[in-house]
Design a protein around this motif. Structure first.
Motif, mmCIF file in Angstrom:
data_model
loop_
_atom_site.group_PDB
_atom_site.id
_atom_site.type_symbol
_atom_site.label_atom_id
_atom_site.label_comp_id
_atom_site.label_asym_id
_atom_site.label_seq_id
_atom_site.Cartn_x
_atom_site.Cartn_y
_atom_site.Cartn_z
ATOM 1 N N HIS A 273 -5.089 -1.760 4.603
ATOM 2 C CA HIS A 273 -3.809 -1.051 4.485
ATOM 3 C C HIS A 273 -3.864 0.070 3.452
ATOM 4 C CE1 HIS A 273 -1.755 -3.623 7.291
ATOM 5 N NE2 HIS A 273 -2.189 -4.702 6.652
ATOM 6 N N TYR A 274 -4.597 -0.128 2.373
ATOM 7 C CA TYR A 274 -4.756 0.958 1.402
ATOM 8 C C TYR A 274 -5.536 2.115 2.016
ATOM 9 C CZ TYR A 274 -2.732 -1.772 -2.340
ATOM 10 O OH TYR A 274 -1.838 -2.474 -3.118
ATOM 11 N N PHE A 275 -6.613 1.794 2.710
ATOM 12 C CA PHE A 275 -7.410 2.844 3.344
ATOM 13 C C PHE A 275 -6.588 3.584 4.394
ATOM 14 C CE2 PHE A 275 -12.076 1.383 2.604
ATOM 15 C CZ PHE A 275 -11.795 1.160 1.265
ATOM 16 N N ASN A 276 -5.829 2.839 5.179
ATOM 17 C CA ASN A 276 -5.036 3.443 6.245
ATOM 18 C C ASN A 276 -3.938 4.339 5.681
ATOM 19 O OD1 ASN A 276 -4.447 3.678 9.095
ATOM 20 N ND2 ASN A 276 -2.606 2.471 8.696
ATOM 21 N N GLU A 277 -3.298 3.891 4.604
ATOM 22 C CA GLU A 277 -2.231 4.683 4.003
ATOM 23 C C GLU A 277 -2.782 5.975 3.397
ATOM 24 O OE1 GLU A 277 1.704 5.519 3.357
ATOM 25 O OE2 GLU A 277 0.899 3.740 4.378
ATOM 26 N N LEU A 278 -3.918 5.889 2.749
ATOM 27 C CA LEU A 278 -4.558 7.097 2.213
ATOM 28 C C LEU A 278 -4.893 8.058 3.341
ATOM 29 C CD1 LEU A 278 -6.969 5.412 -0.362
ATOM 30 C CD2 LEU A 278 -5.079 6.937 -0.959
ATOM 31 N N ASN A 279 -5.415 7.522 4.439
ATOM 32 C CA ASN A 279 -5.788 8.353 5.574
ATOM 33 C C ASN A 279 -4.573 9.035 6.190
ATOM 34 O OD1 ASN A 279 -6.344 8.306 8.866
ATOM 35 N ND2 ASN A 279 -8.109 8.956 7.644
ATOM 36 N N ALA B 85 0.837 -1.202 0.000
ATOM 37 C CA ALA B 85 0.000 0.000 0.000
ATOM 38 C C ALA B 85 0.875 1.255 0.000
ATOM 39 C CB ALA B 85 -0.927 -0.007 1.203
ATOM 40 N N LYS B 86 1.884 1.259 0.830
ATOM 41 C CA LYS B 86 2.778 2.428 0.917
ATOM 42 C C LYS B 86 3.490 2.662 -0.416
ATOM 43 C CE LYS B 86 6.532 4.269 3.814
ATOM 44 N NZ LYS B 86 7.527 4.527 2.760
ATOM 45 N N ILE C 273 1.950 6.301 -7.451
ATOM 46 C CA ILE C 273 0.942 6.970 -8.295
ATOM 47 C C ILE C 273 0.505 8.321 -7.729
ATOM 48 C CG2 ILE C 273 0.105 4.750 -9.163
ATOM 49 C CD1 ILE C 273 -2.474 5.273 -7.465
ATOM 50 N N ASN C 274 0.801 8.588 -6.458
ATOM 51 C CA ASN C 274 0.513 9.883 -5.834
ATOM 52 C C ASN C 274 -0.903 10.388 -6.110
ATOM 53 O OD1 ASN C 274 3.035 10.694 -4.475
ATOM 54 N ND2 ASN C 274 3.898 10.529 -6.538
ATOM 55 N N THR D 184 -14.422 4.201 8.999
ATOM 56 C CA THR D 184 -14.034 5.514 9.532
ATOM 57 C C THR D 184 -12.903 6.142 8.716
ATOM 58 O OG1 THR D 184 -12.329 4.697 11.084
ATOM 59 C CG2 THR D 184 -14.619 4.696 11.854
ATOM 60 N N LEU D 185 -12.202 5.330 7.925
ATOM 61 C CA LEU D 185 -11.100 5.840 7.112
ATOM 62 C C LEU D 185 -11.565 6.367 5.758
ATOM 63 C CD1 LEU D 185 -8.520 2.956 7.806
ATOM 64 C CD2 LEU D 185 -8.623 5.207 8.901
ATOM 65 N N VAL D 186 -12.835 6.126 5.442
ATOM 66 C CA VAL D 186 -13.408 6.651 4.196
ATOM 67 C C VAL D 186 -13.851 8.085 4.429
ATOM 68 C CG1 VAL D 186 -15.211 6.341 2.461
ATOM 69 C CG2 VAL D 186 -14.174 4.332 3.555
ATOM 70 N N THR D 187 -13.481 8.960 3.522
ATOM 71 C CA THR D 187 -13.843 10.373 3.662
ATOM 72 C C THR D 187 -15.344 10.564 3.549
ATOM 73 O OG1 THR D 187 -11.721 10.965 2.669
ATOM 74 C CG2 THR D 187 -13.414 12.691 2.757
#
Length: 407
Positions: free
Chosen positions: A129-135, A107-108, A114-115, A167-170
């Motif tokens: 992990h993708y959600f957490n990294e975005l958050n 995820a990191k 791709i930023n 909770t990690l979803v905007t």
């Protein structure tokens, strides 16, 4: 819980590795993970889809975002080979990849490469992990056309990690009020009832369908019964109707088009009246002489419905029905198997008597007879089901009104 999740992800990789030796889809997925070659972007817009169906569902949002922010490259990821293999060359994206397995490291590295300035996921696919990294990077994450049911893990005593993902979803754009209320009951309030973007997609497609001259030749001004995304259980029922309605033609588009599945379907049908789409160029007789056409390719179904009068949508004897809205948008009454309860639009259609559910041939025969023999009845249902689709459009614009990029 996170430890168990991480163990499951690694066990899943091991399972895919071993299954890949004898399963084509698993091999494609494994090769996709191993051969991903990511482009680096300073900024991008990231869309993730589980499979092909979710791509078509989220496509209206993707198209709107591409028009609104043309300077941002679009990165699309898929989890399933059935999505990636069909859309890997889509002109709607600058890059298409398999989503790397959900580990903290992957995820990191992927997000750093791709930023993304935003990430948009469609319907489901919750990856911690993708959600957490975005958050952690303060990158907005949107879930569109999400739908929730009480039996899902989010609402179970053991669903703490999945509740954390929410909770990690905007912002969650949900399909119905029931989903919103379920989320409110677990303290998730960053939601909007926007509806289902599939209505926008199928309505758009019905207004501008691809012209299919060969299908037109096969139809030959005769009424057509279409089986869409069918499985063997569905095909057995449709095959029983063929000899009963000699004045009708039948088009069957199986969900799986492996040679053994196609041959099994052919064996159920009148041999001198059936032709496969791949055989058309080698046929000796005019296409209009055949009564049954088997579509042994991927990608035609959404436009096929324009040539039909009635649709039998497959999947209702297995995990669940496929897309009823594609047929409904063209004004076709739909028939489905018994496993439709997880699909809001199917529940609506059945409740409004614009579609029919069957368990067996005994159920199917009188329904098919009525639809086939009573033109006025069939056309009234067709007009009403088309109106139902049109009345439920607008989700895409509701979502675009909220999603805004900075700068």
């Amino acid at each position: 819980m996170l430890l168990l999740y991480n163990c499951f992800i690694r066990l899943y990789y091991i399972l895919i590795f071993f299954v890949s030796f004898f399963n084509k889809k698993a091999k494609l997925l494994l090769n996709g993970w191993l051969n991903n070659n990511f482009n680096t972007y300073n900024q991008s817009i990231w869309f993730h889809f589980a499979s092909l169906g979710e791509f078509e569902q989220g496509r209206p949002v993707l198209e709107k975002m591409r028009l609104a922010y043309p300077s941002y490259p679009i990165v699309v990821t898929f989890f399933s080979p059935s999505g990636y293999e069909v859309r890997k060359n889509t002109q709607l994206a600058n890059a298409v990849y398999y989503l790397p397995l959900d580990t903290a490291k992957n995820a990191k590295e992927f997000i750093e490469t791709i930023n993304p300035v935003i990430a948009v996921f469609t319907k489901y696919e919750y990856w911690y992990h993708y959600f957490n990294e975005l958050n952690k990077r303060s990158i907005p994450l949107y879930m569109v056309s999400a739908i929730f049911r009480p039996k899902q893990v989010f609402f179970k005593w053991y669903g703490a990690l999945h509740r954390k993902m929410l909770t990690l979803v905007t912002h969650l754009f949900v399909q119905d009020n029931e989903s919103k209320l379920l989320l409110q009951n677990i303290g998730i309030n960053h939601t909007t009832v926007s509806g289902d973007t599939r209505f926008d997609r199928v309505w758009q497609n019905a207004k501008n369908p691809a012209h299919l001259p060969l299908i037109e030749q096969f139809k030959n001004n005769k009424p057509v019964f279409i089986g869409g995304s069918t499985w063997p259980e569905d095909e057995k029922l449709i095959a029983e109707l063929v000899p009963l309605h000699a004045e009708w033609k039948f088009i069957i588009a199986p969900h799986e088009i492996t040679e053994d599945k196609i041959l099994a379907l052919v064996s159920m049908l009148p041999q001198n009246e059936v032709i496969r789409f791949s055989e058309i160029k080698n046929m000796a007789l005019p296409l209009g002489n055949f009564r049954v056409l088997i579509i042994d390719n991927i990608g035609m179904l959404s436009s096929l419905y324009q040539y039909g009068e009635i649709a039998f949508i497959g999947g209702g004897f297995g995990a669940g029905i496929h897309n009823t809205l594609e047929a409904a948008a063209f004004g076709l009454p739909v028939i489905i198997g018994p496993k439709f309860q997880n699909f809001r639009e199917a529940r609506d259609i059945i409740k409004m008597k614009l579609g029919f559910t069957v368990n067996n041939l005994t159920d199917l025969k009188p329904i098919a007879d009525k639809l086939i023999n009573d033109n006025a009845y069939r056309q009234k249902i067709g007009a009403d089901i088309k109106t139902y689709v049109e009345d439920n459009t607008g989700a895409t614009q509701a979502i675009i009104n909220v999603i805004r990029l900075k700068g």
